[in-house]
Design a protein around this motif. Sequence first.
Motif, PDB file in Angstrom:
ATOM      1  N   PRO A 232      15.038 -15.279  -1.846  1.00 20.38           N
ATOM      2  CA  PRO A 232      14.215 -14.097  -1.222  1.00 20.38           C
ATOM      3  C   PRO A 232      15.150 -12.902  -0.714  1.00 20.38           C
ATOM      4  CG  PRO A 232      13.799 -16.225  -0.501  1.00 20.38           C
ATOM      5  CD  PRO A 232      15.187 -16.331  -1.176  1.00 20.38           C
ATOM      6  N   MET A 233      14.434 -11.639  -0.828  1.00 20.86           N
ATOM      7  CA  MET A 233      14.897 -10.377  -0.601  1.00 20.86           C
ATOM      8  C   MET A 233      13.909  -9.731   0.100  1.00 20.86           C
ATOM      9  SD  MET A 233      15.490  -8.939  -4.574  1.00 20.86           S
ATOM     10  CE  MET A 233      15.874 -10.430  -5.203  1.00 20.86           C
ATOM     11  N   SER A 234      14.425  -9.112   1.086  1.00 15.99           N
ATOM     12  CA  SER A 234      13.385  -7.916   1.797  1.00 15.99           C
ATOM     13  C   SER A 234      12.939  -7.020   1.077  1.00 15.99           C
ATOM     14  CB  SER A 234      14.273  -7.482   3.179  1.00 15.99           C
ATOM     15  OG  SER A 234      15.180  -6.868   2.768  1.00 15.99           O
ATOM     16  N   GLN A 235      13.868  -6.510   0.220  1.00 17.75           N
ATOM     17  CA  GLN A 235      13.391  -5.192  -0.704  1.00 17.75           C
ATOM     18  C   GLN A 235      13.880  -5.365  -2.071  1.00 17.75           C
ATOM     19  OE1 GLN A 235      14.521  -1.457   0.790  1.00 17.75           O
ATOM     20  NE2 GLN A 235      12.354  -0.632  -0.003  1.00 17.75           N
TER      21      GLN A 235
END
Lengths: 324, 161
Positions: free
Chosen positions: B43-46
């Motif tokens: 998962p990545m924030s952006q």
Amino acid sequence: MATTWYSAPAPVARRVRGYFAPVNRAAQTPVLFDPSEQGGFSLDAPPTPWMSLGWIQDFSRKSTSKTTAVLTGIPAAATEQVRETLEAQVSLEFLNWTKLTMALATGSQHMNLLAPASGTTPSADGAQAVSAVTPQSGSTATSIVLASSDAAKFLPGSIIAADVDYTGQTGYVGSPVAGAYVRQALTDVDYVRRVTFNVALVASVSSTGLTLAEPLPGGALQPGMKVQAVSGFVDREGGSFYQEWSALFVVEGSQGERVIFNYPRLQSMTGAEEMAMPLNSKNQDWPSRVLLKAQFLALPVTDPLDGERVVCYRSFLPAANALV
Amino acid sequence: MQNAKDSFYMALRTRLVAINPERTMLLRGAVRPGILVEEAEAPMSQPPSDVFVLRWLGLGIDTDISTSMAAEQCEIVYQTCGSQSFGGLDRGRALSEMDEELTAMIEPYWTPKLNYAATPPGTMLTKVFWEEPSFAPIQIQRDRLLRTASVIVYSYQEQGE
């Protein structure tokens, strides 16, 4: 054991491709297409002499043949059927404007607007033209050898028409495609070049001649052919000439399967008509693309296999691994 | 359906390498073509810049035909701040470049379906095919330009899938 087949649903297709080839009008000979030998052709490189007209839109075909029942007995009951008339129609919209698509989408002859000579009397289908130039030997389908003074009369990006002088002949004229039918002798020496389909775009000009951006449909220039500059095209509502072509329509499914409709003889049956297609379907006020609408009547040929008269062949080439 | 998703991603990735071999990214310590599947990464924030990110969303199944057909919606997100050497003033050009690359990657609108769970990947019986992409308007986030394109990817469900 791994399964090596699947049950294929109906073909899913994005668009239809259209290909046309000229019928030899004088000999009334259509162009043959053998789906067993040629059916897998590359859609971008159709077999000779078929010419691609690109993607087409709103392709629809319908049989207008009529059958009737033979009634016998009291009360009368149908015992068999007979075909009363044999007829089919095809309609479509071309997504581009070229010499060929314009000609196919008009019910009459399609003419080249030859570049006019200076000071000539205006005419609705082109004034008296600048004199044609004579190619020298060594010309090919994509290269026309000219004297330097003749080459200087053409510009890169211009269009040329190449065909013979008109010398009073009657009947079908134009090479490689009959562009008109002359019923009585005319006086315009450029008439054949006005109606010829042997046209191409000039890519570059040198002191030794012209290099064409595309091959001339008629191939290398034949003896007696001359070259003239063309500034555009014109067709008319009316007249007695009907375009007649052999046609192929190819529907390629998502799995590589093909449905091919082969009409050996199609004649245009309506006058020139255009359709406006808005570029944004949700906003009719947006600019519209102007499409050429064409409608054809299918004419019969006699199938040498069994002597039956037919107007269309529909072939299906299934996808690999698909159950039949 | 996973085979179709994998095949679509691998087709685009292979085509991107041919179209613009310089579009690469450093991911999990390896230099890879600049395209990834969001659900297959941490998962990545952006989403990363200058990279195509595939995001699988909607799903429809047509079972009324002899072989069921799946229609899967793939959202392709890409964004850029432009280049440092131009101080980001070329971000519009950079986004246009990605628009053109995506348009080129999408064609032709089909690819063979392969089973990437096997080594080497096994060619299956049918093909995966899709529609033209629909491009959403550019979103502006400070110095960042972001575009989303949506493609419906179709595939037939073969036996054993």
